[in-house]
Design a protein around this motif. Structure first.
Motif, PDB file in Angstrom:
ATOM      1  N   PHE A 179       1.150  -2.571 -18.818  1.00 29.09           N
ATOM      2  CA  PHE A 179       0.870  -3.657 -17.870  1.00 29.09           C
ATOM      3  C   PHE A 179       1.925  -3.700 -16.765  1.00 29.09           C
ATOM      4  CE2 PHE A 179       1.951  -8.016 -16.604  1.00 29.09           C
ATOM      5  CZ  PHE A 179       0.737  -8.532 -16.177  1.00 29.09           C
ATOM      6  N   PHE A 180       3.202  -3.718 -17.177  1.00 25.23           N
ATOM      7  CA  PHE A 180       4.265  -3.849 -16.165  1.00 25.23           C
ATOM      8  C   PHE A 180       4.396  -2.583 -15.316  1.00 25.23           C
ATOM      9  CE2 PHE A 180       5.974  -7.283 -18.984  1.00 25.23           C
ATOM     10  CZ  PHE A 180       5.899  -8.290 -18.043  1.00 25.23           C
ATOM     11  N   ILE A 181       4.255  -1.429 -15.949  1.00 25.28           N
ATOM     12  CA  ILE A 181       4.388  -0.196 -15.172  1.00 25.28           C
ATOM     13  C   ILE A 181       3.314  -0.161 -14.083  1.00 25.28           C
ATOM     14  CG2 ILE A 181       4.099   2.323 -15.304  1.00 25.28           C
ATOM     15  CD1 ILE A 181       5.677   2.176 -17.964  1.00 25.28           C
ATOM     16  N   LYS A 182       2.095  -0.595 -14.451  1.00 29.91           N
ATOM     17  CA  LYS A 182       1.009  -0.609 -13.463  1.00 29.91           C
ATOM     18  C   LYS A 182       1.325  -1.596 -12.332  1.00 29.91           C
ATOM     19  CE  LYS A 182      -3.979  -0.872 -13.245  1.00 29.91           C
ATOM     20  NZ  LYS A 182      -4.929  -1.890 -13.580  1.00 29.91           N
ATOM     21  N   LYS A 183       1.774  -2.800 -12.705  1.00 26.67           N
ATOM     22  CA  LYS A 183       2.045  -3.830 -11.684  1.00 26.67           C
ATOM     23  C   LYS A 183       3.232  -3.457 -10.790  1.00 26.67           C
ATOM     24  CE  LYS A 183      -0.881  -7.031 -13.045  1.00 26.67           C
ATOM     25  NZ  LYS A 183      -2.122  -7.073 -12.307  1.00 26.67           N
ATOM     26  N   LEU A 184       4.257  -2.864 -11.397  1.00 32.75           N
ATOM     27  CA  LEU A 184       5.523  -2.691 -10.676  1.00 32.75           C
ATOM     28  C   LEU A 184       5.666  -1.339 -10.015  1.00 32.75           C
ATOM     29  CD1 LEU A 184       7.717  -4.253 -13.467  1.00 32.75           C
ATOM     30  CD2 LEU A 184       7.216  -5.312 -11.258  1.00 32.75           C
ATOM     31  N   GLU A 185       5.083  -0.313 -10.625  1.00 33.99           N
ATOM     32  CA  GLU A 185       5.284   1.041 -10.094  1.00 33.99           C
ATOM     33  C   GLU A 185       4.097   1.506  -9.259  1.00 33.99           C
ATOM     34  OE1 GLU A 185       8.149   2.184 -10.370  1.00 33.99           O
ATOM     35  OE2 GLU A 185       8.937   0.983 -12.025  1.00 33.99           O
ATOM     36  N   GLY A 186       2.952   0.835  -9.395  1.00 35.03           N
ATOM     37  CA  GLY A 186       1.758   1.276  -8.688  1.00 35.03           C
ATOM     38  C   GLY A 186       1.737   0.759  -7.259  1.00 35.03           C
ATOM     39  N   ARG A 212       0.820  -1.210   0.000  1.00 39.69           N
ATOM     40  CA  ARG A 212       0.000   0.000   0.000  1.00 39.69           C
ATOM     41  C   ARG A 212       0.858   1.267   0.000  1.00 39.69           C
ATOM     42  NH1 ARG A 212      -3.212  -2.282   4.577  1.00 39.69           N
ATOM     43  NH2 ARG A 212      -2.542  -0.419   5.705  1.00 39.69           N
ATOM     44  N   TRP A 213       2.118   1.147   0.454  1.00 38.45           N
ATOM     45  CA  TRP A 213       2.978   2.350   0.427  1.00 38.45           C
ATOM     46  C   TRP A 213       4.205   2.190  -0.456  1.00 38.45           C
ATOM     47  CZ3 TRP A 213       8.119   2.828   2.041  1.00 38.45           C
ATOM     48  CH2 TRP A 213       8.648   1.782   2.812  1.00 38.45           C
ATOM     49  N   ARG A 214       4.569   0.929  -0.774  1.00 35.53           N
ATOM     50  CA  ARG A 214       5.865   0.718  -1.418  1.00 35.53           C
ATOM     51  C   ARG A 214       5.686  -0.080  -2.701  1.00 35.53           C
ATOM     52  NH1 ARG A 214      11.158  -2.419   0.944  1.00 35.53           N
ATOM     53  NH2 ARG A 214      12.526  -1.419  -0.565  1.00 35.53           N
ATOM     54  N   PRO A 215       5.976   0.511  -3.866  1.00 38.14           N
ATOM     55  CA  PRO A 215       5.801  -0.235  -5.125  1.00 38.14           C
ATOM     56  C   PRO A 215       6.733  -1.459  -5.179  1.00 38.14           C
ATOM     57  CG  PRO A 215       6.273   2.093  -5.562  1.00 38.14           C
ATOM     58  CD  PRO A 215       6.482   1.867  -4.094  1.00 38.14           C
ATOM     59  N   THR A 216       6.318  -2.487  -5.900  1.00 36.59           N
ATOM     60  CA  THR A 216       7.117  -3.704  -6.030  1.00 36.59           C
ATOM     61  C   THR A 216       8.493  -3.389  -6.616  1.00 36.59           C
ATOM     62  OG1 THR A 216       5.081  -4.931  -6.300  1.00 36.59           O
ATOM     63  CG2 THR A 216       7.096  -6.035  -7.003  1.00 36.59           C
ATOM     64  N   SER A 217       8.546  -2.447  -7.560  1.00 37.84           N
ATOM     65  CA  SER A 217       9.848  -2.104  -8.169  1.00 37.84           C
ATOM     66  C   SER A 217      10.825  -1.616  -7.102  1.00 37.84           C
ATOM     67  CB  SER A 217       9.671  -1.030  -9.240  1.00 37.84           C
ATOM     68  OG  SER A 217       9.210   0.169  -8.651  1.00 37.84           O
ATOM     69  N   ASP A 218      10.313  -0.937  -6.069  1.00 38.86           N
ATOM     70  CA  ASP A 218      11.209  -0.413  -5.027  1.00 38.86           C
ATOM     71  C   ASP A 218      11.839  -1.536  -4.214  1.00 38.86           C
ATOM     72  OD1 ASP A 218      12.259   1.983  -3.677  1.00 38.86           O
ATOM     73  OD2 ASP A 218      11.153   1.244  -1.942  1.00 38.86           O
ATOM     74  N   THR A 219      11.197  -2.707  -4.185  1.00 41.76           N
ATOM     75  CA  THR A 219      11.782  -3.817  -3.411  1.00 41.76           C
ATOM     76  C   THR A 219      13.024  -4.383  -4.094  1.00 41.76           C
ATOM     77  OG1 THR A 219      10.517  -5.691  -4.353  1.00 41.76           O
ATOM     78  CG2 THR A 219       9.469  -4.435  -2.564  1.00 41.76           C
ATOM     79  N   THR A 220      13.260  -3.995  -5.372  1.00 39.89           N
ATOM     80  CA  THR A 220      14.490  -4.466  -6.029  1.00 39.89           C
ATOM     81  C   THR A 220      15.729  -3.832  -5.383  1.00 39.89           C
ATOM     82  OG1 THR A 220      14.497  -2.752  -7.748  1.00 39.89           O
ATOM     83  CG2 THR A 220      13.331  -4.799  -8.256  1.00 39.89           C
ATOM     84  N   ARG A 221      15.535  -2.820  -4.533  1.00 36.78           N
ATOM     85  CA  ARG A 221      16.669  -2.209  -3.803  1.00 36.78           C
ATOM     86  C   ARG A 221      16.978  -2.969  -2.510  1.00 36.78           C
ATOM     87  NH1 ARG A 221      16.644   0.096  -8.583  1.00 36.78           N
ATOM     88  NH2 ARG A 221      15.674   2.140  -8.732  1.00 36.78           N
ATOM     89  N   ASP A 222      16.138  -3.944  -2.145  1.00 36.98           N
ATOM     90  CA  ASP A 222      16.282  -4.592  -0.836  1.00 36.98           C
ATOM     91  C   ASP A 222      17.586  -5.349  -0.614  1.00 36.98           C
ATOM     92  OD1 ASP A 222      14.309  -3.926   1.011  1.00 36.98           O
ATOM     93  OD2 ASP A 222      12.806  -5.000  -0.144  1.00 36.98           O
ATOM     94  N   PRO A 223      18.191  -5.972  -1.640  1.00 36.41           N
ATOM     95  CA  PRO A 223      19.485  -6.618  -1.359  1.00 36.41           C
ATOM     96  C   PRO A 223      20.488  -5.615  -0.785  1.00 36.41           C
ATOM     97  CG  PRO A 223      18.665  -7.312  -3.489  1.00 36.41           C
ATOM     98  CD  PRO A 223      17.743  -6.200  -3.011  1.00 36.41           C
ATOM     99  N   ILE A 224      20.398  -4.343  -1.220  1.00 34.72           N
ATOM    100  CA  ILE A 224      21.313  -3.321  -0.726  1.00 34.72           C
ATOM    101  C   ILE A 224      20.791  -2.725   0.588  1.00 34.72           C
ATOM    102  CG2 ILE A 224      22.403  -1.106  -1.273  1.00 34.72           C
ATOM    103  CD1 ILE A 224      22.073  -1.927  -4.280  1.00 34.72           C
ATOM    104  N   ILE A 225      19.469  -2.554   0.694  1.00 35.94           N
ATOM    105  CA  ILE A 225      18.897  -1.921   1.896  1.00 35.94           C
ATOM    106  C   ILE A 225      19.025  -2.850   3.109  1.00 35.94           C
ATOM    107  CG2 ILE A 225      16.769  -1.082   2.975  1.00 35.94           C
ATOM    108  CD1 ILE A 225      15.778  -0.385   0.115  1.00 35.94           C
ATOM    109  N   ALA A 226      18.527  -4.067   2.977  1.00 39.19           N
ATOM    110  CA  ALA A 226      18.380  -4.937   4.154  1.00 39.19           C
ATOM    111  C   ALA A 226      19.356  -6.100   4.155  1.00 39.19           C
ATOM    112  CB  ALA A 226      16.953  -5.478   4.221  1.00 39.19           C
ATOM    113  N   ALA A 227      19.837  -6.508   2.964  1.00 32.85           N
ATOM    114  CA  ALA A 227      20.773  -7.636   2.863  1.00 32.85           C
ATOM    115  C   ALA A 227      20.285  -8.839   3.675  1.00 32.85           C
ATOM    116  CB  ALA A 227      22.176  -7.208   3.284  1.00 32.85           C
ATOM    117  N   ARG A 228      18.986  -9.067   3.662  1.00 33.72           N
ATOM    118  CA  ARG A 228      18.350 -10.228   4.310  1.00 33.72           C
ATOM    119  C   ARG A 228      18.494 -10.232   5.835  1.00 33.72           C
ATOM    120  NH1 ARG A 228      18.442 -14.976  -0.291  1.00 33.72           N
ATOM    121  NH2 ARG A 228      17.662 -13.565  -1.887  1.00 33.72           N
ATOM    122  N   ALA A 229      18.731  -9.076   6.426  1.00 30.80           N
ATOM    123  CA  ALA A 229      18.720  -8.998   7.893  1.00 30.80           C
ATOM    124  C   ALA A 229      17.288  -9.248   8.372  1.00 30.80           C
ATOM    125  CB  ALA A 229      19.189  -7.618   8.339  1.00 30.80           C
TER     126      ALA A 229
END
Ligand SMILES: [Zn+2]
Length: 625
Positions: free
Chosen positions: A475-482, A379-396
Motif C-alpha cells: 500500500f505505502f510503496i504504491k502511494k509513495l513511490e508511484g 505525474r513526474w515526481r513520487p511523493t517520497s521524493d518530496t521528502t528531500r525538499d527541506p534540503i532542495i528548496a528550504a521553503r524558497a
C-alpha cells in the motif's frame, strides 16, 4: 585543448581539506558555560561569551550548529555569525575557518591551559530579506543554536552546557529548561546537555502571560505579545486549548515529557514560525489570534500540530532523521509519517478539542484534497521524493510549485493517513482505527521516558499489521513511490464524503483568504493573486498558464476595470454566463493583454456527505474526552 597541450599541463584537483572529526559517543571533559546578552533590542544583536573547557593542547575545532532537527536541513544562519574572538590564558588565539565546511573554526590550544574563551555575536535579521526577524520592540525568540559554538568529535548528548541569559529589565521568559532569576534580570538555566539545550528555545517579552492547560500543571501556554491587549484571552478561548491537551492524552495514552511549554508569540513584528521540540514548541502567530478570534480561526491548527510532534517526530523519529550531532546530515525518508500523520492529527484534534467545528475540519480537508487533485507534479515526481525538499528548496518561493511540488509529504501525507484510518476501521468492522496505531506506536513505552526512540518503514508496517491484517507495505510503496495524477481520495470516500466544487467558498476557505491576503482562484482561473494585484501562483497547465501568465506579474486591470479583489471575483462569477476574462498584466517593463479561457464560474472545494455510507469522518472528528 590545443595540439601543443600535454596531459600534465592540464589542471589537477587541489588536495581535499581534512574532514571535521566524526562525533563519538564519549563524554566531553568539563562543562561549557554559555552566556548570552540579549539586551540590545534596538539593534537586535545577541552578544555571546562562552567558556569552553579543553582536554589537551593541540588543534581544536569549534562548530556552529548546522543541521537542525525541526528544519530537517542545514538551515543554520551562519551568515549572521560575526565578531569571533578566541583567547586562552589571557592570550588571543588565531583561528581558521574550514574552506568548505564553513561552520567549522579551528585553532591551536596552547600548553598548560584549561579553558578557551570565545566571544562573538549573532546579528539577528533587522528586516525580513535577511532572514526571519526574531526580535521585536518588546519581545524576542531565542534559538540556542544561533548563539553557540561546540567542540567537534562528541555526540551532542555527551556535551554539558550551563547557559545564562540577560534580558531587558522587566521582561519575563519561558523555556522547557528550568530557570532561576538572579540579580539584575540575569536568567540562569539548569545545566543540561547540548542536544537538550538546542531543543529548548526561549520566548521572552515585556508583555507575558502563562496559563496551565492541564490538571497536573505540566503543560503551559506561555504567551508574549507586541502589546498587552493581545494577551487578553477569555476563559472560553483558553478552554479548547486545554481540550487539545486532554484529547492528546486520550489519543496517545502516555506523555513523554516532564513538562511542556507552548511558546506562543502574538506578533507581527517577529516572523511567523511553528517549530516542534520535545518539551516545547515555538509558535509565532497573528497578534489578533484571541482579539479577532473568529477572524483568524483557520490558524488555530498550529498548536495542535506542534504539540503532536512531541510524540510524532520527537519521542518517535525516523531512524535516518535522528543524528548524534548537529554536524551530521539529517535524512528525511520517513517524513510522510513525521509530518503527514501530524497534519492529519492536527486537524482531527482541532475538531475533537473544539478549536474548530467538525465542519471546519472537513472544509480544511476539502482544500487539501482539491489542491492535490490539480497538482501536476505528482505525474513526474513520487511523493517520497518530496521528502528531500527541506534540503532542495528550504521553503524558497518557487515559480511553479504545482509542477515542482514542495514538501507534499505534509498535506498529501495527511490524505494517505486518512485512507489508512478509514481502511483500518473498515477492515476491523469499525472496532479499530488509527487511534490504536497512535497509542501503540507513539504513546507506547514507559511514561516518563523522554528519550528519542527511532523507527523504520518496516516498524510502521508491522504496527499497522498488528491492528488490522493488510498488505500495508505494498500500500505505502504504491502511494509513495508511484507516479499518479490527482489526489489520494480513498479516505474521503470511505469516510462517507466526496469532493465537490460549489460557487460559494466554505468558511474555512474564506478565512484562509482573509488571513493570507490572497484571492485563491486556482480551481477556476488557475491562479492566486495578492490583494494588491501581484500574481502569487499560476497552476501548471491551468487556464492562466495557457494564457501565458506567471507568478510575480502585476494584474493592472480585468475586463478594462482597474484591478481590485472584488472586481476579479465578480468577473470570475460571470464566466459561467459566457463572459470573458481579459487581464492586462505588467511583467517588468512590459504590459500584455491576455484572455483566460474559463467558463466554470467560481469553483470552491467542499466535502459533501454521501447518503447510505457510514460517516466515518464524523466519527473520527468526534471528541474522545
Ligand atoms: Zn510539523
Amino acid at each position: 585543448m590545443t595540439g601543443s597541450d600535454t596531459i600534465d599541463l592540464l589542471p589537477q584537483p587541489a588536495p581535499e581539506p581534512a574532514a571535521v572529526d566524526l562525533p563519538q559517543d564519549i563524554g566531553y571533559p568539563g562543562r561549557i558555560h554559555l552566556h548570552v546578552d540579549a539586551t540590545d533590542i534596538v539593534r537586535r544583536i545577541f552578544r555571546v561569551r562562552e567558556v569552553i573547557p579543553v582536554a589537551s593542547a593541540g588543534t581544536m575545532t569549534l562548530l556552529f550548529p548546522k543541521w537542525l532537527p525541526g528544519y530537517h536541513a542545514p538551515q543554520a544562519p551562519i551568515e549572521l555569525f560575526a565578531g569571533l574572538r578566541l583567547k586562552s590564558g589571557g592570550q588571543a588565539l588565531g583561528w581558521k575557518r574550514h574552506p568548505v565546511d564553513v561552520h567549522a573554526f579551528s585553532f591551536e590550544v596552547p600548553e598548560g591551559v584549561d579553558t578557551v574563551e570565545a566571544e562573538f555575536q549573532f546579528l539577528s535579521p533587522t528586516n525580513p530579506p535577511q532572514g526571519r526577524v526574531v526580535v521585536g520592540a518588546e519581545l524576542l525568540s531565542l534559538q540556542w543554536n544561533t548563539v553557540l559554538l561546540y567542540p567537534s568529535g562528541y555526540f551532542a548528548r555527551r556535551i554539558e552546557v550551563e547557559a545564562s541569559l540577560d534580558l531587558p529589565v522587566g521582561w519575563q521568559c519561558a523555556s522547557a529548561l528550568h530557570a532561576t532569576t538572579m540579580d539584575g534580570g540575569r536568567i540562569a538555566f539548569e545545566p543540561t546537555t547540548l542536544d537538550v539545550l538546542v531543543d529548548s528555545p526561549v520566548f521572552a517579552g515585556r508583555h507575558f502571560r502563562r496559563v496551565a492547560l492541564d490538571e497536573r500543571e505540566e503543560v503551559h501556554l506561555a504567551m508574549v505579545a507586541d502589546s498587552p491587549e493581545f494577551l487578553e484571552a477569555s476563559a472560553e478561548q483558553i478552554e479548547p486549548h486545554r481540550a487539545v491537551i486532554a484529547e492528546a492524552d486520550a489519543l496517545f495514552g502516555a506523555r513523554h515529557f516532564d513538562r511542556y511549554e507552548i511558546l506562543f508569540a502574538l506578533s507581527d513584528e517577529i516572523g511567523a514560525i511553528g517549530v516542534e521540540h520535545h518539551r516545547s514548541c515555538e509558535a509565532a502567530t497573528l497578534p489578533g489570534y484571541f482579539r479577532d478570534w473568529d477572524g483568524t480561526f483557520s490558524r488555530r491548527d498550529t498548536i495542535p500540530h506542534e504539540y503532536v510532534h512531541s510524540w510524532n517526530g520527537k519521542h518517535r523519529r525516523g531512524a535516518d532523521s535522528w543524528t548524534p550531532s548537529f554536524h551530521r546530515p539529517i535524512r528525511n525518508s520517513l517524513m510522510w509519517v513525521y509530518e503527514g500523520q501530524t497534519q492529519y492529527w492536527d486537524r482531527v484534534l482541532c475538531a475533537r478539542s473544539g478549536l474548530w467545528s467538525a465542519d471546519h475540519a472537513l472544509q480544511a480537508f476539502a482544500v487539501t484534497a482539491a489542491t492535490h487533485q490539480v497538482r501536476a507534479g505528482s505525474r513526474w515526481r513520487p511523493t517520497s521524493d518530496t521528502t528531500r525538499d527541506p534540503i532542495i528548496a528550504a521553503r524558497a518561493p518557487l515559480p511553479w510549485p504545482s509542477w515542482q511540488r514542495s514538501e507534499d509529504y505534509y498535506s498529501e501525507g495527511s490524505l494517505i493517513w486518512m485512507d489508512v484510518d478509514t481502511r483500518l476501521r473498515e477492515l476491523s468492522g469499525d472496532t479499530r482505527s488509527l487511534d490504536d496505531f497512535a497509542r501503540s506506536f507513539f504513546g507506547g513505552g514507559r511514561e516518563g521516558s523522554w528519550t528519542t526512540s527511532t523507527y523504520t518503514f518496516d516498524d510502521v508496517v508491522a504496527c499497522l499489521g498488528d491492528i488490522a491484517a493488510f498488505d500495508w507495505k505494498r500500500f505505502f510503496i504504491k502511494k509513495l513511490e508511484g507516479k499518479h495524477a490527482g489526489a489520494p481520495l480513498a479516505g474521503i470516500d470511505r469516510g462517507g464524503y466526496r469532493l465537490v466544487y460549489r460557487a460559494e467558498p466554505s468558511a474555512y476557505w474564506a478565512n484562509t483568504e482573509k488571513v493570507s491576503g490572497n484571492i485563491n482562484l486556482l480551481f477556476s482561473l488557475g491562479l492566486s493573486v495578492a490583494n494588491g494585484g501581484t500574481l502569487q501562483e499560476v497552476l501548471w497547465e491551468g487556464p492562466a498558464f495557457a494564457a501565458g501568465l506567471t507568478a510575480g506579474s502585476e494584474i493592472l486591470d480585468v475586463n478594462g476595470v482597474p484591478f481590485s479583489p472584488d472586481q476579479i471575483k465578480s468577473v470570475v462569477g460571470e464566466t459561467s454566463n459566457g463572459s470573458p476574462v481579459r487581464i492586462r498584466v505588467r511583467d517588468g517593463k512590459h504590459e500584455r493583454l491576455v484572455e483566460i479561457a474559463c467558463s466554470t464560474g467560481h469553483r470552491y472545494p467542499h466535502l459533501e456527505a454521501l447518503t447510505g455510507t457510514r460517516p466515518r469522518l464524523l466519527e473520527i472528528l468526534a471528541p474522545r474526552r
